[in-house]
Design a protein around this motif. Structure first.
Motif, short mmCIF file in Angstrom:
data_model
loop_
_atom_site.label_atom_id
_atom_site.label_comp_id
_atom_site.label_asym_id
_atom_site.label_seq_id
_atom_site.Cartn_x
_atom_site.Cartn_y
_atom_site.Cartn_z
N MET A 133 0.84 -1.20 0.00
CA MET A 133 0.00 0.00 0.00
C MET A 133 0.87 1.24 0.00
N ARG A 134 0.33 2.28 -0.60
CA ARG A 134 0.96 3.60 -0.62
C ARG A 134 0.02 4.55 0.12
N ILE A 135 0.51 5.12 1.22
CA ILE A 135 -0.31 6.01 2.05
C ILE A 135 0.28 7.41 2.02
N ARG A 136 -0.52 8.38 1.54
CA ARG A 136 -0.12 9.78 1.58
C ARG A 136 -0.61 10.39 2.87
N MET A 137 0.26 11.20 3.50
CA MET A 137 -0.06 11.77 4.80
C MET A 137 -0.24 13.28 4.70
N THR A 138 -0.84 13.87 5.73
CA THR A 138 -1.16 15.30 5.72
C THR A 138 0.07 16.19 5.61
N ASP A 139 1.23 15.72 6.06
CA ASP A 139 2.45 16.55 5.99
C ASP A 139 3.20 16.38 4.68
N GLY A 140 2.63 15.62 3.72
CA GLY A 140 3.23 15.48 2.41
C GLY A 140 4.07 14.23 2.24
N ARG A 141 4.37 13.53 3.33
CA ARG A 141 5.15 12.30 3.21
C ARG A 141 4.29 11.19 2.63
N THR A 142 4.97 10.23 2.01
CA THR A 142 4.30 9.03 1.49
C THR A 142 5.00 7.82 2.08
N LEU A 143 4.20 6.90 2.62
CA LEU A 143 4.75 5.66 3.16
C LEU A 143 4.28 4.51 2.28
N VAL A 144 5.20 3.60 1.97
CA VAL A 144 4.89 2.42 1.17
C VAL A 144 5.30 1.20 1.98
N GLY A 145 4.38 0.24 2.11
CA GLY A 145 4.71 -0.97 2.84
C GLY A 145 3.57 -1.97 2.79
N LEU A 146 3.73 -3.08 3.50
CA LEU A 146 2.72 -4.13 3.54
C LEU A 146 1.64 -3.78 4.55
N PHE A 147 0.39 -3.86 4.13
CA PHE A 147 -0.75 -3.60 5.01
C PHE A 147 -0.88 -4.76 5.98
N LEU A 148 -0.69 -4.49 7.27
CA LEU A 148 -0.76 -5.54 8.28
C LEU A 148 -2.05 -5.48 9.10
N CYS A 149 -2.48 -4.28 9.47
CA CYS A 149 -3.74 -4.19 10.21
C CYS A 149 -4.22 -2.75 10.30
N THR A 150 -5.47 -2.62 10.75
CA THR A 150 -6.08 -1.32 11.00
C THR A 150 -7.01 -1.48 12.20
N ASP A 151 -7.56 -0.37 12.67
CA ASP A 151 -8.50 -0.44 13.79
C ASP A 151 -9.67 0.49 13.52
N ARG A 152 -10.56 0.59 14.51
CA ARG A 152 -11.78 1.39 14.31
C ARG A 152 -11.51 2.88 14.16
N ASP A 153 -10.31 3.34 14.56
CA ASP A 153 -9.94 4.75 14.41
C ASP A 153 -9.21 5.01 13.10
N CYS A 154 -9.14 4.01 12.24
CA CYS A 154 -8.48 4.08 10.93
C CYS A 154 -6.97 4.24 11.03
N ASN A 155 -6.38 3.90 12.18
CA ASN A 155 -4.93 3.82 12.27
C ASN A 155 -4.49 2.63 11.42
N VAL A 156 -3.35 2.75 10.77
CA VAL A 156 -2.87 1.70 9.88
C VAL A 156 -1.47 1.27 10.30
N ILE A 157 -1.22 -0.03 10.29
CA ILE A 157 0.12 -0.57 10.54
C ILE A 157 0.66 -1.10 9.22
N LEU A 158 1.84 -0.61 8.83
CA LEU A 158 2.53 -1.08 7.64
C LEU A 158 3.81 -1.79 8.06
N GLY A 159 4.09 -2.91 7.42
CA GLY A 159 5.35 -3.62 7.63
C GLY A 159 6.30 -3.35 6.49
N SER A 160 7.59 -3.43 6.77
CA SER A 160 8.63 -3.17 5.76
C SER A 160 8.40 -1.82 5.08
N ALA A 161 8.04 -0.82 5.88
CA ALA A 161 7.66 0.49 5.35
C ALA A 161 8.87 1.31 4.94
N GLN A 162 8.67 2.08 3.87
CA GLN A 162 9.66 3.05 3.41
C GLN A 162 8.97 4.41 3.33
#
Length: 112
Positions: A36-65
């Motif tokens: 997955m590729r996740i764009r963030m509010t500060d302009g950064r982009t994280l790319v990694g394996l989608f491992l989990c999420t929760d009811r608050d939409c927090n996301v855990i990425l593995g092997s993230a760059q």
């Protein structure tokens, strides 16, 4: 009957129209371990394996760059290796599943 995870642990409840939530859950589970590729509010982009999420939409990425925002859209520079990363849901602008990762999923969205 549908099993729901609550703050105090799993419990079983009757859910009217539970089929749509179970379908959404199946779709989400189908994305586990996909790139997955996740764009963030500060302009950064994280790319990694989608491992989990929760009811608050927090996301855990593995092997993230991490890729920093660049003024030139064609050059994103060298990625910074983060490893395991937690992205708070309120910082997520967009989430994309990388196309090569979806090709491994046959019939995504189908009921086969």
């Amino acid at each position: 009957m549908a099993t729901m995870i609550e703050e105090n642990g799993p419990s079983t409840h009757e859910q009217p129209g539970g089929s749509s939530s179970s379908q959404a859950r199946q779709n989400l589970e189908g994305l586990l371990n996909k790139n997955m590729r996740i764009r963030m509010t500060d302009g950064r982009t994280l790319v990694g394996l989608f491992l989990c999420t929760d009811r608050d939409c927090n996301v855990i990425l593995g092997s993230a760059q991490e890729f920093l925002k660049s003024s030139d859209t064609f050059s994103q520079g060298e990625p910074r290796v983060l490893g395991l990363a937690m992205i708070p849901g309120h910082h997520v602008v967009s989430i994309e599943v990388e196309a090569d990762s979806l090709e491994d999923t046959q019939g995504f969205g189908d009921n086969h």
